[in-house]
Scaffold this active site. Structure first.
Site, PDB file in Angstrom:
ATOM      1  CB  SER A  24     -13.683 -28.645  33.377  1.00  0.00           C
ATOM      2  OG  SER A  24     -14.119 -28.408  34.702  1.00  0.00           O
ATOM      3  CD  GLU A  26     -16.055 -36.985  37.330  1.00  0.00           C
ATOM      4  OE1 GLU A  26     -15.369 -36.313  38.114  1.00  0.00           O
ATOM      5  OE2 GLU A  26     -16.959 -37.773  37.691  1.00  0.00           O
ATOM      6  CB  THR A  57     -14.001 -41.377  36.944  1.00  0.00           C
ATOM      7  OG1 THR A  57     -14.674 -42.349  36.144  1.00  0.00           O
ATOM      8  CG2 THR A  57     -14.787 -40.075  36.928  1.00  0.00           C
ATOM      9  CG  HIS A  86     -10.368 -38.920  37.941  1.00  0.00           C
ATOM     10  ND1 HIS A  86     -11.402 -38.849  38.856  1.00  0.00           N
ATOM     11  CD2 HIS A  86     -10.575 -37.902  37.085  1.00  0.00           C
ATOM     12  CE1 HIS A  86     -12.190 -37.824  38.556  1.00  0.00           C
ATOM     13  NE2 HIS A  86     -11.706 -37.241  37.471  1.00  0.00           N
ATOM     14  N   GLY A 117      -9.556 -41.892  46.863  1.00  0.00           N
ATOM     15  CA  GLY A 117     -10.264 -42.986  46.226  1.00  0.00           C
ATOM     16  C   GLY A 117     -11.196 -43.723  47.167  1.00  0.00           C
ATOM     17  CG  ASP A 118     -15.057 -43.750  46.624  1.00  0.00           C
ATOM     18  OD1 ASP A 118     -14.871 -43.011  47.611  1.00  0.00           O
ATOM     19  OD2 ASP A 118     -15.670 -43.392  45.600  1.00  0.00           O
ATOM     20  CB  ALA A 134      -1.180 -42.698  54.057  1.00  0.00           C
ATOM     21  CG  PHE A 227     -23.864 -40.671  42.262  1.00  0.00           C
ATOM     22  CD1 PHE A 227     -23.346 -41.938  42.066  1.00  0.00           C
ATOM     23  CD2 PHE A 227     -24.374 -39.987  41.167  1.00  0.00           C
ATOM     24  CE1 PHE A 227     -23.347 -42.533  40.804  1.00  0.00           C
ATOM     25  CE2 PHE A 227     -24.373 -40.561  39.904  1.00  0.00           C
ATOM     26  CZ  PHE A 227     -23.857 -41.834  39.726  1.00  0.00           C
ATOM     27  CG  HIS A 277     -15.640 -30.370  37.079  1.00  0.00           C
ATOM     28  ND1 HIS A 277     -14.701 -30.554  36.092  1.00  0.00           N
ATOM     29  CD2 HIS A 277     -15.884 -31.602  37.603  1.00  0.00           C
ATOM     30  CE1 HIS A 277     -14.382 -31.838  36.024  1.00  0.00           C
ATOM     31  NE2 HIS A 277     -15.096 -32.500  36.928  1.00  0.00           N
TER      32      HIS A 277
END
Length: 300
Positions: A24, A26, A57, A86, A117-118, A134, A227, A277
């Protein structure tokens, strides 16, 4: 037995890697027309490999929400690929996220990558929306209440920086599994042993879930280091050494990047892994080359 006899008794690393591997990929949504062109060239290059799915993403704080949606919609309409959108918990209420999920379902999207999430500002602590989900476990439960999505979640072989302890990290993954996640995709790593130890820890914690290794072909160590700081991955010293002196030799960097990633994939394959992936960074060549080594070939 002489050295030549010993060598001839062993097949090359990927000699038996034929026909039993799924992959897969991304991608991230493009910001400019040129980036969009590069993205679609990469998608079209990788599409004949018939990946299990391709994920798109979602920027920090939901900053690419519209571009993620339009990219997923185009993949769905213009290719034979299965897109996985995402979704994160950041910067949106439950009602907003639920509405996005319903729109995806009505569009025909059946696969979601559900993430905490960031934060929008790097280095700031995560703070859930007052009316939002949350954490990723709550998001997974909410998605399953909307429709029977196929849901992937994130896993961290070297522990997420916010977890504090390995036990807390595994407990967080278990909550996502218990909420109905279908698989866990790991952040990148540079040691097959690291992945296998994590896989064992997941099983020992009573989680019956597929754990898919996330593979990042590295051609830019500085970018990879950035990253890694956000996801808890470690950069081994030998990786810096391999790329030293190659700033002006992009072709050499690509050859080394493919070699390193292929070696890790070969070790994972030898240990029983059959799904990989790839974090493509919207570039097809490295992921395509590694898939070719693994025996994943274009289907007519």
């Amino acid at each position: 037995m002489n050295a030549l006899d010993s060598l001839t008794r062993h097949e090359p690393l990927f000699a038996e890697a034929r026909g039993d591997i799924q992959v897969s990929f991304e991608f991230f949504p493009p910001k400019t027309e040129k980036m969009e062109q590069n993205l679609w060239e990469s998608i079209k290059t990788l599409e004949p490999l018939q990946p299990r799915f391709v994920s798109v993403t979602y920027g920090a704080g939901g900053s690419t929400r519209e571009r993620t949606h339009s990219t997923v919609e185009r993949i769905l309409k213009e290719t034979e690929l299965t897109p996985a959108a995402h979704l994160t918990c950041v910067g949106a209420s439950r009602d907003e996220i639920d509405s996005i999920a319903r729109d995806y379902w009505e569009l025909g999207v059946r696969n979601i990558v559900g993430l905490r999430g960031d934060p929008p500002e790097p280095g700031t602590p995560f703070a859930p929306h007052p009316q939002g989900y949350a954490n990723a476990a709550e998001l997974v439960a909410g998605l399953n209440a909307i429709a029977p999505f196929d849901i992937s979640v994130a896993a961290y072989p070297e522990m997420h920086p916010d977890s504090g302890t390995r036990e807390a990290d595994l407990d967080n993954l278990k909550r996502k599994v218990d909420a109905g996640a279908d698989r866990a995709i790991t952040q990148f790593f540079f040691s097959a042993d690291c992945f296998f130890r994590f896989q064992d820890a997941v099983a020992d914690a009573g989680m019956d879930i597929e754990v898919v290794p996330g593979i990042l072909p590295v051609s830019n160590v500085a970018q990879t280091r950035r990253f890694a700081e956000t996801c808890g991955a470690s950069i081994p010293g030998w990786l810096n050494g391999l790329f030293e002196g190659l700033d002006d030799l992009p072709a050499a960097r690509q050859l080394i990047a493919a070699t390193v990633a292929a070696e890790i994939c070969g070790q994972l394959y030898a240990g029983g892994v059959r799904h990989f992936h790839f974090y493509t960074l919207n570039r097809a060549e490295l992921s395509y080359a590694i898939c070719h080594l693994l025996g994943v070939r274009a289907q007519s």
